[in-house]
Every structure is written in structure tokens, then in C-alpha cells.
Motif scaffolding. Structure first.
Motif, PDB file in Angstrom:
ATOM      1  N   ASN A  61       0.826  -1.213   0.000  1.00 17.91           N
ATOM      2  CA  ASN A  61       0.000   0.000   0.000  1.00 17.91           C
ATOM      3  C   ASN A  61       0.862   1.266   0.000  1.00 17.91           C
ATOM      4  O   ASN A  61       0.497   2.271   0.599  1.00 17.91           O
ATOM      5  CB  ASN A  61      -0.918  -0.001   1.218  1.00 17.91           C
ATOM      6  N   THR A  62       1.983   1.195  -0.688  1.00 17.61           N
ATOM      7  CA  THR A  62       2.885   2.343  -0.775  1.00 17.61           C
ATOM      8  C   THR A  62       3.021   2.785  -2.223  1.00 17.61           C
ATOM      9  O   THR A  62       3.569   2.063  -3.062  1.00 17.61           O
ATOM     10  CB  THR A  62       4.285   1.995  -0.219  1.00 17.61           C
ATOM     11  N   LYS A  63       2.511   3.968  -2.511  1.00 16.98           N
ATOM     12  CA  LYS A  63       2.614   4.543  -3.856  1.00 16.98           C
ATOM     13  C   LYS A  63       3.648   5.662  -3.911  1.00 16.98           C
ATOM     14  O   LYS A  63       4.295   5.865  -4.936  1.00 16.98           O
ATOM     15  CB  LYS A  63       1.247   5.073  -4.308  1.00 16.98           C
ATOM     16  N   LEU A  64       3.774   6.406  -2.803  1.00 20.29           N
ATOM     17  CA  LEU A  64       4.779   7.474  -2.760  1.00 20.29           C
ATOM     18  C   LEU A  64       5.613   7.346  -1.494  1.00 20.29           C
ATOM     19  O   LEU A  64       5.108   7.486  -0.379  1.00 20.29           O
ATOM     20  CB  LEU A  64       4.138   8.857  -2.809  1.00 20.29           C
ATOM     21  N   PHE A  65       6.885   7.089  -1.682  1.00 25.82           N
ATOM     22  CA  PHE A  65       7.843   7.000  -0.585  1.00 25.82           C
ATOM     23  C   PHE A  65       8.805   8.173  -0.751  1.00 25.82           C
ATOM     24  O   PHE A  65       9.377   8.374  -1.824  1.00 25.82           O
ATOM     25  CB  PHE A  65       8.610   5.678  -0.665  1.00 25.82           C
ATOM     26  N   VAL A  66       8.972   8.957   0.319  1.00 27.45           N
ATOM     27  CA  VAL A  66       9.813  10.155   0.259  1.00 27.45           C
ATOM     28  C   VAL A  66      11.009   9.994   1.194  1.00 27.45           C
ATOM     29  O   VAL A  66      10.874   9.420   2.284  1.00 27.45           O
ATOM     30  CB  VAL A  66       9.011  11.418   0.663  1.00 27.45           C
ATOM     31  N   GLU A  67      12.155  10.476   0.760  1.00 27.01           N
ATOM     32  CA  GLU A  67      13.337  10.462   1.622  1.00 27.01           C
ATOM     33  C   GLU A  67      13.943  11.855   1.724  1.00 27.01           C
ATOM     34  O   GLU A  67      14.132  12.533   0.711  1.00 27.01           O
ATOM     35  CB  GLU A  67      14.398   9.493   1.100  1.00 27.01           C
ATOM     36  N   TYR A  68      14.264  12.266   2.940  1.00 26.57           N
ATOM     37  CA  TYR A  68      14.988  13.512   3.184  1.00 26.57           C
ATOM     38  C   TYR A  68      16.473  13.195   3.352  1.00 26.57           C
ATOM     39  O   TYR A  68      16.833  12.297   4.118  1.00 26.57           O
ATOM     40  CB  TYR A  68      14.525  14.186   4.481  1.00 26.57           C
ATOM     41  N   GLY A  69      17.319  13.944   2.671  1.00 24.11           N
ATOM     42  CA  GLY A  69      18.756  13.764   2.835  1.00 24.11           C
ATOM     43  C   GLY A  69      19.253  12.407   2.387  1.00 24.11           C
ATOM     44  O   GLY A  69      19.872  11.682   3.172  1.00 24.11           O
ATOM     45  N   PRO A  70      19.036  12.029   1.117  1.00 25.46           N
ATOM     46  CA  PRO A  70      19.432  10.699   0.645  1.00 25.46           C
ATOM     47  C   PRO A  70      20.941  10.493   0.529  1.00 25.46           C
ATOM     48  O   PRO A  70      21.404   9.359   0.429  1.00 25.46           O
ATOM     49  CB  PRO A  70      18.772  10.608  -0.737  1.00 25.46           C
ATOM     50  N   GLY A  71      21.709  11.590   0.537  1.00 20.08           N
ATOM     51  CA  GLY A  71      23.155  11.451   0.379  1.00 20.08           C
ATOM     52  C   GLY A  71      23.492  10.795  -0.942  1.00 20.08           C
ATOM     53  O   GLY A  71      23.027  11.226  -1.998  1.00 20.08           O
ATOM     54  N   VAL A  72      24.263   9.706  -0.914  1.00 19.15           N
ATOM     55  CA  VAL A  72      24.638   9.003  -2.144  1.00 19.15           C
ATOM     56  C   VAL A  72      23.730   7.812  -2.417  1.00 19.15           C
ATOM     57  O   VAL A  72      24.042   6.950  -3.230  1.00 19.15           O
ATOM     58  CB  VAL A  72      26.110   8.549  -2.092  1.00 19.15           C
ATOM     59  N   GLY A  73      22.596   7.739  -1.727  1.00 19.96           N
ATOM     60  CA  GLY A  73      21.594   6.726  -2.044  1.00 19.96           C
ATOM     61  C   GLY A  73      21.666   5.450  -1.259  1.00 19.96           C
ATOM     62  O   GLY A  73      21.237   4.390  -1.742  1.00 19.96           O
ATOM     63  N   THR A  74      22.155   5.507  -0.025  1.00 24.34           N
ATOM     64  CA  THR A  74      22.268   4.308   0.799  1.00 24.34           C
ATOM     65  C   THR A  74      20.932   3.591   0.951  1.00 24.34           C
ATOM     66  O   THR A  74      20.860   2.360   0.925  1.00 24.34           O
ATOM     67  CB  THR A  74      22.816   4.667   2.194  1.00 24.34           C
ATOM     68  N   PHE A  75      19.855   4.358   1.111  1.00 24.05           N
ATOM     69  CA  PHE A  75      18.523   3.767   1.258  1.00 24.05           C
ATOM     70  C   PHE A  75      17.791   3.636  -0.075  1.00 24.05           C
ATOM     71  O   PHE A  75      16.806   2.896  -0.157  1.00 24.05           O
ATOM     72  CB  PHE A  75      17.667   4.625   2.194  1.00 24.05           C
ATOM     73  N   CYS A  76      18.237   4.339  -1.099  1.00 23.41           N
ATOM     74  CA  CYS A  76      17.462   4.418  -2.341  1.00 23.41           C
ATOM     75  C   CYS A  76      17.231   3.067  -3.001  1.00 23.41           C
ATOM     76  O   CYS A  76      16.089   2.714  -3.322  1.00 23.41           O
ATOM     77  CB  CYS A  76      18.147   5.370  -3.327  1.00 23.41           C
ATOM     78  N   GLN A  77      18.286   2.299  -3.233  1.00 19.57           N
ATOM     79  CA  GLN A  77      18.101   1.013  -3.907  1.00 19.57           C
ATOM     80  C   GLN A  77      17.318   0.023  -3.054  1.00 19.57           C
ATOM     81  O   GLN A  77      16.445  -0.684  -3.571  1.00 19.57           O
ATOM     82  CB  GLN A  77      19.444   0.416  -4.316  1.00 19.57           C
ATOM     83  N   PRO A  78      17.581  -0.056  -1.745  1.00 20.39           N
ATOM     84  CA  PRO A  78      16.743  -0.943  -0.920  1.00 20.39           C
ATOM     85  C   PRO A  78      15.260  -0.584  -0.983  1.00 20.39           C
ATOM     86  O   PRO A  78      14.399  -1.471  -0.975  1.00 20.39           O
ATOM     87  CB  PRO A  78      17.311  -0.743   0.493  1.00 20.39           C
ATOM     88  N   VAL A  79      14.951   0.713  -1.040  1.00 13.70           N
ATOM     89  CA  VAL A  79      13.550   1.130  -1.160  1.00 13.70           C
ATOM     90  C   VAL A  79      13.007   0.726  -2.522  1.00 13.70           C
ATOM     91  O   VAL A  79      11.909   0.155  -2.629  1.00 13.70           O
ATOM     92  CB  VAL A  79      13.405   2.650  -0.955  1.00 13.70           C
ATOM     93  N   LEU A  80      13.748   1.002  -3.578  1.00 11.92           N
ATOM     94  CA  LEU A  80      13.297   0.658  -4.925  1.00 11.92           C
ATOM     95  C   LEU A  80      13.124  -0.850  -5.094  1.00 11.92           C
ATOM     96  O   LEU A  80      12.227  -1.305  -5.811  1.00 11.92           O
ATOM     97  CB  LEU A  80      14.283   1.192  -5.962  1.00 11.92           C
ATOM     98  N   ASP A  81      13.970  -1.633  -4.438  1.00 10.48           N
ATOM     99  CA  ASP A  81      13.854  -3.095  -4.511  1.00 10.48           C
ATOM    100  C   ASP A  81      12.548  -3.589  -3.907  1.00 10.48           C
ATOM    101  O   ASP A  81      12.035  -4.642  -4.307  1.00 10.48           O
ATOM    102  CB  ASP A  81      15.023  -3.757  -3.776  1.00 10.48           C
ATOM    103  N   ARG A  82      12.009  -2.851  -2.951  1.00 12.15           N
ATOM    104  CA  ARG A  82      10.791  -3.250  -2.253  1.00 12.15           C
ATOM    105  C   ARG A  82       9.537  -2.578  -2.825  1.00 12.15           C
ATOM    106  O   ARG A  82       8.416  -3.067  -2.613  1.00 12.15           O
ATOM    107  CB  ARG A  82      10.906  -2.891  -0.765  1.00 12.15           C
TER     108      ARG A  82
END
Length: 209
Positions: A61-82
């Protein structure tokens, strides 16, 4: 003017070589040295922290996930994978170097990187066709932000989350909970030891509209 440029050029080329050799670590280090108050740590989060923070997310039930201060994307790929195929990951960072790096290295069509302030999250997500966010994650160092900025971000975050959504925060001090408690009545807390340094975790839930 030309003599000054001649003196700076070798240093600039050396800095670019070092940055390229270090890859994302080089970009992260440069961002930390440029503005340590906003980056908060010289070491990216561990995979244990990433997995634990994201474990609370209802991905179906997640359509929009927002991140503040992503830096070099440490969380980005794990979020995209899910994230589902029709979901969107929108990241916001004040550092243009980080945004430029992410735009060049993440080619996923579900990914949007914005150079801006987390305090403007409402305007930013509306500019990209959304009214509410399902989840928002932040590693911004609330305890060292300029006066008023932390509460402004927490307030805007609460307003823009949908009912049932959550503000996911990972910090190196427990003070973030104080900022969140002004707006979020229900906050789950945790501590991840396998991180450098150990990390305080907060999940602020929006139970009411």
C-alpha cells in the motif's frame, strides 16, 4: 584571474580523481566536509539499520515513498527493490552534488531526485502530481539543524502524510523523538547497535487526519 585559475586547476583535477576513485564514498565524504551539519555522519548507514527501519513499511500500500537527505543513495536502492512497479521514490536534498550524483547513477523510472528543503515537502510532492505521501524517511541530524528547522520539517511531514502512514527516522542522538512528539502521538522506538555509530530509530505514525 587566469593565474588564480592556473593555481586552482591542478587541485581541482586531483580532487576529481580522488572522488572518482572512491566512488560513492568520495561523493559522501565531499558532502560531509562541505556541510557536516546537514549530512550528520561520515559513515553511511549499515544494512542492518536499513532493513530494520524499512521493516515497518506496508509495501503493498505504498505509492509514494519520500526520503529527506538521501546522500549518495544508501537507502534508495533498498527502497526501490521493495517498492511496487507503479510506486514512486522521491528524494529531497539541499546538496546539489548529491542530487547530481543520484540522477546520474539511478536510472529507475520510479525515482525522482529534487534539490530543495525538506521543509518544503508539501509543495515539492504536489509539483510532482501527489497530494499525500505514504512513508517519509529521514536521516537528517535534527539536533544540529538551525533553530526552527527541525520543528518545521516535522510539522510539514505530519501534514503531508496520509492517515496510516509513518515518518521513519534514524539518528545518532535521541533528540529527534522530541521534535516528532510535538506532532506524532504514537512513536515506536528502537536502537540498532550494528551501525557506526549505533543508531536510534523512530517510527512516528499518523493515526488521524
Amino acid at each position: 584571474m587566469s593565474s588564480e585559475f592556473a593555481k586552482e586547476a591542478p587541485f581541482y583535477r586531483l580532487k576529481q580523481r580522488v572522488r572518482h576513485a572512491l566512488g560513492p564514498w568520495g561523493v559522501f565524504l565531499q558532502g560531509f566536509l562541505k556541510n557536516p551539519v546537514m549530512v550528520g555522519s561520515i559513515v553511511p548507514s549499515s544494512r542492518f539499520t536499513i532493513n530494520r527501519v524499512l521493516s515497518a513499511v506496508d509495501w503493498d500500500n505504498t505509492k509514494l515513498f519520500v526520503e529527506y537527505g538521501p546522500g549518495v543513495g544508501t537507502f534508495c536502492q533498498p527502497v526501490l527493490d521493495r517498492l511496487s512497479r507503479d510506486g514512486t521514490l522521491l528524494v529531497i536534498d539541499l546538496n546539489p552534488d548529491f542530487i547530481d550524483y543520484l540522477q546520474k547513477t539511478i536510472t529507475d523510472s520510479r525515482f525522482i531526485a529534487v534539490n530543495g528543503s525538506a521543509a518544503d515537502v508539501e509543495e515539492i510532492i504536489r509539483a510532482h502530481g501527489h497530494e499525500k505521501a505514504d512513508y517519509i524517511i529521514s536521516g537528517l541530524p535534527f539536533s544540529t539543524l538551525p533553530p526552527g528547522v527541525g520543528p518545521a520539517i516535522a510539522s510539514a511531514t505530519y501534514r503531508v502524510l496520509r492517515k496510516g502512514g509513518a515518518f521513519l527516522v534514524y539518528q545518532f542522538t535521541p533528540r529527534a523523538g522530541d521534535f516528532m512528539a510535538q506532532f506524532f502521538k504514537r512513536i515506536d522506538k528502537g536502537l540498532e547497535w550494528i551501525n557506526v555509530p549505533p543508531c536510534f530509530l523512530f517510527w512516528g505514525w499518523k493515526d488521524e487526519d
